[in-house]
Design a protein around this motif. Structure first.
Motif, short mmCIF file in Angstrom:
data_model
loop_
_atom_site.label_atom_id
_atom_site.label_comp_id
_atom_site.label_asym_id
_atom_site.label_seq_id
_atom_site.Cartn_x
_atom_site.Cartn_y
_atom_site.Cartn_z
N SER A 67 34.33 6.29 13.71
CA SER A 67 33.74 7.63 13.78
C SER A 67 34.04 8.35 15.09
N PHE A 68 33.92 7.67 16.22
CA PHE A 68 34.16 8.34 17.49
C PHE A 68 35.63 8.70 17.67
N VAL A 69 36.52 7.87 17.15
CA VAL A 69 37.95 8.16 17.25
C VAL A 69 38.29 9.39 16.42
N VAL A 70 37.81 9.44 15.19
CA VAL A 70 38.09 10.58 14.31
C VAL A 70 37.46 11.86 14.88
N LEU A 71 36.24 11.76 15.38
CA LEU A 71 35.59 12.93 15.96
C LEU A 71 36.34 13.43 17.20
N SER A 72 36.81 12.52 18.00
CA SER A 72 37.57 12.92 19.20
C SER A 72 38.88 13.60 18.82
#
Length: 107
Positions: free
Chosen positions: A48-53
């Protein structure tokens, strides 16, 4: 419309989808749509944090490209919409525990 604006929308929708990976299963269980297939969402949560970034970087690039090409007046509504979706995704991710606790109280 510029490809960068479309890319920002695709990134924003992907970010929103990843952000709801832990809230969505709880909501589906409340609606009686549970099942073992919901375990798939756990694997998505790790990214999730990778995709959001990545979605945020794409959105920033779309703002810059649109501004430099002088098309900001025509595309501002699209970019604002994409920004709202991405911001909503970040809010959901950072408040995931509170949202899940609230949904548990509804059970």
């Amino acid at each position: 419309m510029y490809k960068s604006v479309w890319a920002s929308y695709v990134g924003s929708i992907a970010a929103l989808g990843v952000a709801t990976c832990c809230v969505l299963p709880m909501t589906m269980m409340l609606l009686g749509l549970g099942g073992s297939w919901l375990a798939v969402f756990g694997k998505i949560a790790a990214a999730s944090f990778v995709v959001l970034s990545i979605a945020s970087v794409i959105l920033l690039a779309a703002w810059i490209v649109t501004y430099r090409r002088g098309a900001l007046d025509h595309l501002i509504a699209w970019l604002v919409g994409s920004s709202i979706l991405t911001t909503l995704a970040w809010v959901i991710v950072f408040n995931e525990a509170r949202i899940n606790d609230f949904l548990i109280t509804l059970m």
